[in-house]
Design a protein around this motif. Sequence first.
Motif, short mmCIF file in Angstrom:
data_model
loop_
_atom_site.label_atom_id
_atom_site.label_comp_id
_atom_site.label_asym_id
_atom_site.label_seq_id
_atom_site.Cartn_x
_atom_site.Cartn_y
_atom_site.Cartn_z
N ARG A 1 0.81 -1.21 0.00
CA ARG A 1 0.00 0.00 0.00
C ARG A 1 0.85 1.27 0.00
N SER A 2 2.01 1.16 0.64
CA SER A 2 2.86 2.35 0.73
C SER A 2 3.39 2.78 -0.62
N PHE A 3 3.44 1.85 -1.58
CA PHE A 3 3.93 2.18 -2.91
C PHE A 3 2.80 2.44 -3.90
N MET A 4 1.54 2.32 -3.46
CA MET A 4 0.42 2.59 -4.36
C MET A 4 0.43 4.05 -4.77
N PRO A 5 0.28 4.35 -6.07
CA PRO A 5 0.31 5.74 -6.52
C PRO A 5 -0.94 6.53 -6.13
N ILE A 6 -2.02 5.84 -5.85
CA ILE A 6 -3.27 6.53 -5.52
C ILE A 6 -3.97 5.81 -4.38
N GLN A 7 -4.89 6.52 -3.74
CA GLN A 7 -5.69 5.94 -2.67
C GLN A 7 -7.14 6.36 -2.83
N LYS A 8 -8.02 5.61 -2.21
CA LYS A 8 -9.46 5.89 -2.29
C LYS A 8 -9.76 7.30 -1.76
N ASN A 9 -10.71 7.95 -2.46
CA ASN A 9 -11.20 9.30 -2.14
C ASN A 9 -10.26 10.42 -2.55
N GLN A 10 -9.08 10.08 -3.06
CA GLN A 10 -8.22 11.12 -3.62
C GLN A 10 -8.81 11.65 -4.93
N ILE A 11 -8.49 12.88 -5.27
CA ILE A 11 -8.90 13.47 -6.55
C ILE A 11 -7.65 13.71 -7.39
N HIS A 12 -7.67 13.18 -8.61
CA HIS A 12 -6.51 13.28 -9.49
C HIS A 12 -6.92 13.87 -10.84
N ILE B 1 -2.35 7.25 -13.99
CA ILE B 1 -1.71 8.13 -13.02
C ILE B 1 -0.38 7.49 -12.65
N ASP B 2 0.71 8.09 -13.07
CA ASP B 2 2.04 7.51 -12.86
C ASP B 2 2.09 6.06 -13.34
N ILE C 1 -10.02 15.44 -17.12
CA ILE C 1 -10.96 15.48 -15.99
C ILE C 1 -10.22 15.51 -14.66
N GLU C 2 -10.97 15.86 -13.63
CA GLU C 2 -10.59 15.57 -12.26
C GLU C 2 -11.44 14.38 -11.84
N ALA C 3 -10.77 13.29 -11.44
CA ALA C 3 -11.48 12.06 -11.10
C ALA C 3 -11.32 11.77 -9.61
N LYS C 4 -12.42 11.40 -8.98
CA LYS C 4 -12.38 10.95 -7.59
C LYS C 4 -12.23 9.44 -7.58
N ILE C 5 -11.22 8.95 -6.89
CA ILE C 5 -10.97 7.51 -6.84
C ILE C 5 -11.96 6.87 -5.87
N VAL C 6 -12.70 5.88 -6.34
CA VAL C 6 -13.72 5.24 -5.50
C VAL C 6 -13.38 3.80 -5.14
N LYS C 7 -12.44 3.19 -5.88
CA LYS C 7 -12.05 1.82 -5.56
C LYS C 7 -10.65 1.57 -6.08
N VAL C 8 -9.81 0.97 -5.25
CA VAL C 8 -8.42 0.71 -5.64
C VAL C 8 -8.14 -0.78 -5.50
N VAL D 1 -16.21 10.93 -12.36
CA VAL D 1 -15.90 12.30 -12.80
C VAL D 1 -16.29 13.28 -11.70
N GLU D 2 -15.30 14.02 -11.21
CA GLU D 2 -15.56 15.09 -10.26
C GLU D 2 -15.79 16.41 -11.00
N ARG D 3 -14.99 16.61 -12.03
CA ARG D 3 -15.10 17.83 -12.83
C ARG D 3 -14.45 17.62 -14.18
N ILE D 4 -15.08 18.10 -15.24
CA ILE D 4 -14.49 18.02 -16.57
C ILE D 4 -13.74 19.32 -16.84
N LEU D 5 -12.44 19.21 -17.04
CA LEU D 5 -11.60 20.38 -17.28
C LEU D 5 -11.58 20.77 -18.74
N SER D 6 -11.58 19.76 -19.62
CA SER D 6 -11.55 20.01 -21.06
C SER D 6 -12.31 18.90 -21.76
N LEU D 7 -13.23 19.27 -22.63
CA LEU D 7 -14.10 18.29 -23.28
C LEU D 7 -13.43 17.63 -24.47
N SER D 8 -13.65 16.33 -24.62
CA SER D 8 -13.22 15.61 -25.81
C SER D 8 -13.99 16.10 -27.02
#
Length: 467
Positions: free
Chosen positions: A9-20, A37-38, A53-60, A69-76
């Motif tokens: 877990r200490s080397f996991m690049p992301i964790q639940k509830n983080q926003i990336h 992400i990395d 996008i800004e994505a909220k991590i819900v499951k790792v 999707v938390e927020r769309i920064l730029s549309l496809s």
Amino acid sequence: MQAGLFVWRSFMPIQKNQIHRLEITDLNSDGNGVGKIDGFVVFVPMTAVGDLIEAKIVKVLKQYAFGIVERILSLSPDRIDNDCPVYRQCGGCSLRHIRYEAELDIKRRQVEACFRRIGGIDLTVERILSNPHTEGYRNKAQFPVALRDGKAVAGFYAKRSHRVVPCGDCRLQSPAFAPLVRVILDFIDEYHLPPYDETNHTGLIRNLYLREAPATGEIMVCLVATKKHIPSADELARRLVACNPKVKSVLVNRNSQKTNVILGDRCSVVWGKPVIHDVLRGVDVELSPLSFYQVNSLQAERLYDLAEEYAHLTGEETLVDLYCGAGTIGLSMAGKAKRVIGVEIIPVAVEDARRSAQRNGVRNAEFLCADAKEAARSLAQQGLRPDVVIVDPPRKGCDASVLQSICEMAPQRIVMISCNPATAARDCGLLQQQGYRVEEVAAADLFSRTLHVECVISLVKETISER
């Protein structure tokens, strides 16, 4: 073990509830956007390739994660506005937020990827049959019925649940269905007919089942109920016909079992005919609630046209049609073949095929009620040497013994129609090992705005010099 888990877990690049911040670079076979992400893969539904996008991590998980999707920064550039109020809840139209041209490219590449990854066959899918009607193309609707705030509702099950999302006016269904559904729901409320509760196994009305024959316009309405009869059914029939005079058949299908299967095996006629008629590639087809039939029959005609093109019929061939269903494919090609033999395991479908052959004056077609595996083996043992074998298997694909028996019959050509590119690729890989070369693969979009894609494959028997 706990220490190992802590280190991982200490080397996991992301964790639940983080926003990336995440760029979507691909779509997977489930319709989820793919970003990294990395170097760690994240799947995000309701996204399009090119979205930033800004994505909220819900499951790792160990190999990947899921986000929302938390927020769309730029549309496809492929993204379009969603025009369905229940799109996010229903989950049927997984690609409704993407341009249709991009959807076709996604499906074409999906077929290519399956053949390359699963079948070990490196090819380019040059052709995909686009759907002329991306809305209103479904000629069959099956709506579960439930009670909401004391009122009957009909719609679809939400993803991975049996919670009914009310939607009597799906954009993929025939426009003729929505007014009829409203008539039925009003009737259920007025006559206090209890919708079925699958938890307690109580209630009367389980599902609404509607069919339309595009070529003739005839409509069938069937109520799936826990009993053989429903109160005042003749009054319901009167209202349905008044709503739409093209309604030619009103039935009740009895299903009293504790099951997820929609239909029982018995139907009773309330009003009109027990069947409706359609025409597919010149074949007059009878449709009952229990009949297998292509849900997008207009596009299925183009699919079968392509299969016939791949068959290279001249009028002198013996054609074996495995998994033939009600025999539509074989019957529609019988005029260009010397002999047609259809094989299907479901007795009612075989009877439908035989009646269709008689009704359409087709005298060079016969239909066997048998498992495809046993029939193929028996035909091979009888020394039958068909020129062409057509296979249209279920999603699980062909049994390996079926493929072996086909090879023993040694047809010059095999034409495979598949609703699952993954199993088609697997089966074609096995056929190539037995001396058949994949000549061409075409994709076909029968179910626009959904993830499903069909394909047609032409395989030819190699000569000794080709190997």
